[in-house]
Design a protein around this motif. Structure first.
Motif, PDB file in Angstrom:
ATOM      1  N   ASN A 196       3.011  10.395   0.218  1.00  0.00           N
ATOM      2  CA  ASN A 196       3.100  10.145  -1.224  1.00  0.00           C
ATOM      3  C   ASN A 196       4.206   9.148  -1.548  1.00  0.00           C
ATOM      4  N   CYS A 197       5.311   9.217  -0.802  1.00  0.00           N
ATOM      5  CA  CYS A 197       6.413   8.260  -0.998  1.00  0.00           C
ATOM      6  C   CYS A 197       5.978   6.842  -0.646  1.00  0.00           C
ATOM      7  N   VAL A 198       5.197   6.710   0.429  1.00  0.00           N
ATOM      8  CA  VAL A 198       4.714   5.379   0.830  1.00  0.00           C
ATOM      9  C   VAL A 198       3.748   4.827  -0.206  1.00  0.00           C
ATOM     10  N   LEU A 199       2.861   5.671  -0.718  1.00  0.00           N
ATOM     11  CA  LEU A 199       1.868   5.207  -1.689  1.00  0.00           C
ATOM     12  C   LEU A 199       2.512   4.774  -3.009  1.00  0.00           C
ATOM     13  N   ARG A 200       3.666   5.301  -3.317  1.00  0.00           N
ATOM     14  CA  ARG A 200       4.336   4.959  -4.575  1.00  0.00           C
ATOM     15  C   ARG A 200       5.349   3.827  -4.440  1.00  0.00           C
ATOM     16  N   LYS A 201       5.391   3.196  -3.305  1.00  0.00           N
ATOM     17  CA  LYS A 201       6.369   2.118  -3.097  1.00  0.00           C
ATOM     18  C   LYS A 201       6.118   0.936  -4.024  1.00  0.00           C
ATOM     19  N   LEU A 202       4.843   0.589  -4.234  1.00  0.00           N
ATOM     20  CA  LEU A 202       4.554  -0.570  -5.072  1.00  0.00           C
ATOM     21  C   LEU A 202       5.024  -0.347  -6.497  1.00  0.00           C
ATOM     22  N   SER A 263      -7.775   3.835  -0.348  1.00  0.00           N
ATOM     23  CA  SER A 263      -7.832   2.724  -1.302  1.00  0.00           C
ATOM     24  C   SER A 263      -6.613   1.805  -1.162  1.00  0.00           C
ATOM     25  N   HIS A 264      -5.442   2.415  -1.026  1.00  0.00           N
ATOM     26  CA  HIS A 264      -4.224   1.614  -0.849  1.00  0.00           C
ATOM     27  C   HIS A 264      -4.261   0.805   0.447  1.00  0.00           C
ATOM     28  N   LEU A 265      -4.845   1.385   1.487  1.00  0.00           N
ATOM     29  CA  LEU A 265      -4.905   0.684   2.765  1.00  0.00           C
ATOM     30  C   LEU A 265      -5.786  -0.558   2.666  1.00  0.00           C
ATOM     31  N   GLU A 266      -6.943  -0.434   1.984  1.00  0.00           N
ATOM     32  CA  GLU A 266      -7.813  -1.599   1.799  1.00  0.00           C
ATOM     33  C   GLU A 266      -7.107  -2.694   0.996  1.00  0.00           C
ATOM     34  N   ASP A 267      -6.438  -2.282  -0.085  1.00  0.00           N
ATOM     35  CA  ASP A 267      -5.717  -3.273  -0.893  1.00  0.00           C
ATOM     36  C   ASP A 267      -4.594  -3.941  -0.099  1.00  0.00           C
ATOM     37  N   GLU A 268      -3.893  -3.147   0.675  1.00  0.00           N
ATOM     38  CA  GLU A 268      -2.764  -3.701   1.440  1.00  0.00           C
ATOM     39  C   GLU A 268      -3.257  -4.647   2.534  1.00  0.00           C
TER      40      GLU A 268
END
Length: 456
Positions: A196-202, A263-268
C-alpha cells in the motif's frame, strides 16, 4: 524468605503474563500482579526483580515516565546485570514513539541473551530470541506507519522500514518456533502495508519504479495465499490464535490491493517504456551532436594542418629566396673585391708601392719636358687666363694700396696664389712648379705621387 519471595514473584509474573488471555479479567490480573510485587518489596526493598515487576505494571497502566525511572534505577543498582530492564525500557520507548531508542534497547537485550549468560524471560532461549525479533520487527513496522502520516515526500523512508520489519520476521520464522502462525500472519500484514505504501508513492510525489510495484504485487499474492491457508486451518478447527474477522478483513484488503497493484504496474511499465524511448531519443540526439562535434573538430584540425603546411611552404620559399640573395650578395661582394684588387694592381704597376723605373717621373720639375699643370687645379673657364694676366698687371697697384681683395672661395684663393710676390715677371713654368710642389723636399714629392688607394 527467599523461597517465599521467589514464589510471590512467580505468581506476579504469571498474572501479568495472562493479562490478555481474558479481557474481562485484565484489570483483576493486573492488580494481582501489582499486589504480589508490592508484598515482596515490603519485605525486601532491594529486590530488583520485584521492582522490575512494579515498573511493568506502571507501564501497562500508561504511567510511562514512572516506569522508565524505575527501570533506569534498576540498571544503576544492579550494575546493568538484569537484562529485562533493557527490554522493558525498550517497551517504554516504543510506547512513547521513540523508535530509535526502543530499537537500541531491544538489540542490547538480544546481545546479552545470545551468549546464554543472561537469564531469559520465556520458556526457552529460542522463544526468547523470537520474542525479541518480533519486538524489533514491530518497532520498525510502527515506525514506518508513523512515517506514512506525513503523506508527502517525507514519507519516503517508510518503504525501507517496512522492509526491515520483514527481514526480522523472516529471521524469526527461521527459528522453527511454535509461534509460526503469528509470525506468518504478521509478515503478511507487513507486506500488505508495504505494498500500500508503494502504491501511494505517486500521490506523495515520491519516485517509484515498475520493479517496486511488481515486488509489491508478488508480496500481496503470496500473502493472500498464506492467509487463505491460515483461514482454512481456522475453519478446520486447528489452533489459530487469530480472530476470523481479522483474517477476513485482511483477505478483503489484500484482494483489493492486488487489483490496484496490477493497474499500477501496467501504468508504471507504460511510463517506463515512454521514458526509455525518450531517453533513447535523447541518447541518439546526444550521440549525433557528439559525432557532429567530432566532424567539426576534424575539419577544423584538417584546415589548421593545411594552413600550417601553407605557412611552412611560404616560409621555406622565403628562406630559399633569402639564401639566394645571400649567395648573390656574396658573389657580388667577391666580384667587387676582385675588381678592387685588380684596380689596385693596375694603379700600383708591377707591385704595390713600387718605384718607377724612370727617375724623372718622381721629380718632374727637373724634367724640361714636363707639361704645364696649371689646368689640373683650375676649374675656371677659357676666359680666365686673360683675367689672370689682368690681375698680374694690376698686382703692383694693389700691393701699393695694401688691399688684399682675395675672395673666400677656393678658386679666388688659387688665383691670388698664382700672382708673383715681387714686381718682376717669372716664367709661367716656374710658377706652376712652385704651386704644384711648393718648398717640399723630395720625400714629400714622392708621397704626393703615391696613389690614393695605397694611402693608409
Amino acid at each position: 524468605p527467599n523461597v517465599e519471595a521467589y514464589a510471590m514473584l512467580s505468581l506476579g509474573n504469571i498474572y501479568f503474563a495472562n493479562l490478555k488471555v481474558s479481557p474481562k479479567r485484565y484489570a483483576k490480573h493486573l492488580q494481582y500482579a501489582a499486589d504480589y510485587y508490592k508484598r515482596i518489596l515490603s519485605k525486601d526493598n532491594s529486590n530488583a526483580y520485584a521492582a522490575n515487576g512494579i515498573g511493568t505494571v506502571l507501564a501497562e497502566k500508561g504511567e510511562l515516565f514512572k516506569a522508565k525511572e524505575i527501570f533506569n534505577r534498576i540498571r544503576q543498582v544492579s550494575g546493568d546485570s538484569i537484562a529485562d530492564a533493557h527490554l522493558n525500557i525498550g517497551h517504554v520507548y516504543l510506547a512513547q514513539k521513540r523508535h530509535p531508542e526502543a530499537l537500541q534497547m531491544y538489540q542490547s537485550y538480544m546481545k546479552r541473551t545470545e551468549d546464554g549468560s543472561a537469564p531469559i524471560s520465556s520458556k526457552s532461549r529460542v522463544d526468547d530470541m523470537v520474542d525479541v525479533l518480533m519486538y524489533i520487527a514491530f518497532a520498525f513496522f510502527d515506525w514506518a506507519r508513523q512515517t506514512e502520516l506525513f503523506d508527502n515526500p517525507k514519507a519516503a523512508p517508510a518503504d525501507g522500514r517496512y522492509k526491515k520489519a520483514m527481514e526480522y520476521l523472516e529471521l524469526a520464522l527461521s527459528k522453527n518456533t511454535s509461534k509460526g502462525v503469528i509470525l506468518r500472519y504478521n509478515l503478511c500484514m507487513t507486506k500488505l502495508q508495504a505494498a500500500n505504501c508503494v502504491l501511494r508513492k505517486l500521490s506523495r510525489n515520491i519516485r517509484r519504479t515498475a520493479k517496486e510495484v511488481e515486488e509489491a504485487l508478488d508480496g500481496l499474492q503470496e500473502s493472500l495465499t498464506t492467509v487463505e491457508a491460515i483461514l482454512k486451518d481456522k475453519q478446520d478447527q486447528k489452533k489459530v490464535p487469530i480472530a476470523t474477522s481479522m483474517i477476513n478483513d485482511f483477505l478483503q484488503n489484500c484482494r483489493s490491493n492486488i487489483d490496484s497493484a496490477k493497474s499500477h504496474l501496467e501504468d508504471e511499465r507504460r511510463r517506463e517504456e515512454e521514458a526509455n524511448d525518450l531517453r533513447e531519443l535523447q541518447r541518439i540526439a546526444t550521440e549525433s551532436q557528439r559525432k557532429e562535434q567530432e566532424i567539426r573538430q576534424a575539419l577544423q584540425k584538417t584546415e589548421l594542418v593545411k594552413k600550417q603546411e601553407e605557412r611552412d611552404r611560404r616560409a621555406l620559399a622565403a628562406m630559399r629566396k633569402v639564401e639566394d640573395l645571400r649567395v648573390g650578395w656574396e658573389q657580388e661582394k667577391a666580384a667587387a673585391q676582385q675588381a678592387a684588387t685588380d684596380k689596385k694592381a693596375r694603379k700600383g704597376g708591377p707591385g704595390q708601392g713600387a718605384v718607377p723605373d724612370n727617375p724623372d717621373e718622381l721629380f718632374p720639375e727637373d724634367n724640361p719636358n714636363t707639361q704645364d699643370t696649371t689646368g689640373l687645379f683650375d676649374d675656371s673657364s677659357d676666359d680666365e687666363p686673360d683675367n689672370n694676366e689682368k690681375s698680374a698687371g694690376n698686382g703692383e697697384k694693389e700691393k701699393e694700396n695694401g688691399d688684399d681683395d682675395s675672395s673666400d672661395d677656393g678658386e679666388n684663393k688659387m688665383d691670388t696664389s698664382d700672382k708673383p710676390k715681387s714686381g718682376k715677371d717669372e716664367p709661367p713654368e716656374q710658377a706652376t712648379q712652385q704651386d704644384l710642389f711648393g718648398d717640399s723636399d723630395s720625400d714629400d714629392s714622392n708621397e704626393e705621387l703615391v696613389p690614393s688607394s695605397q694611402k693608409r
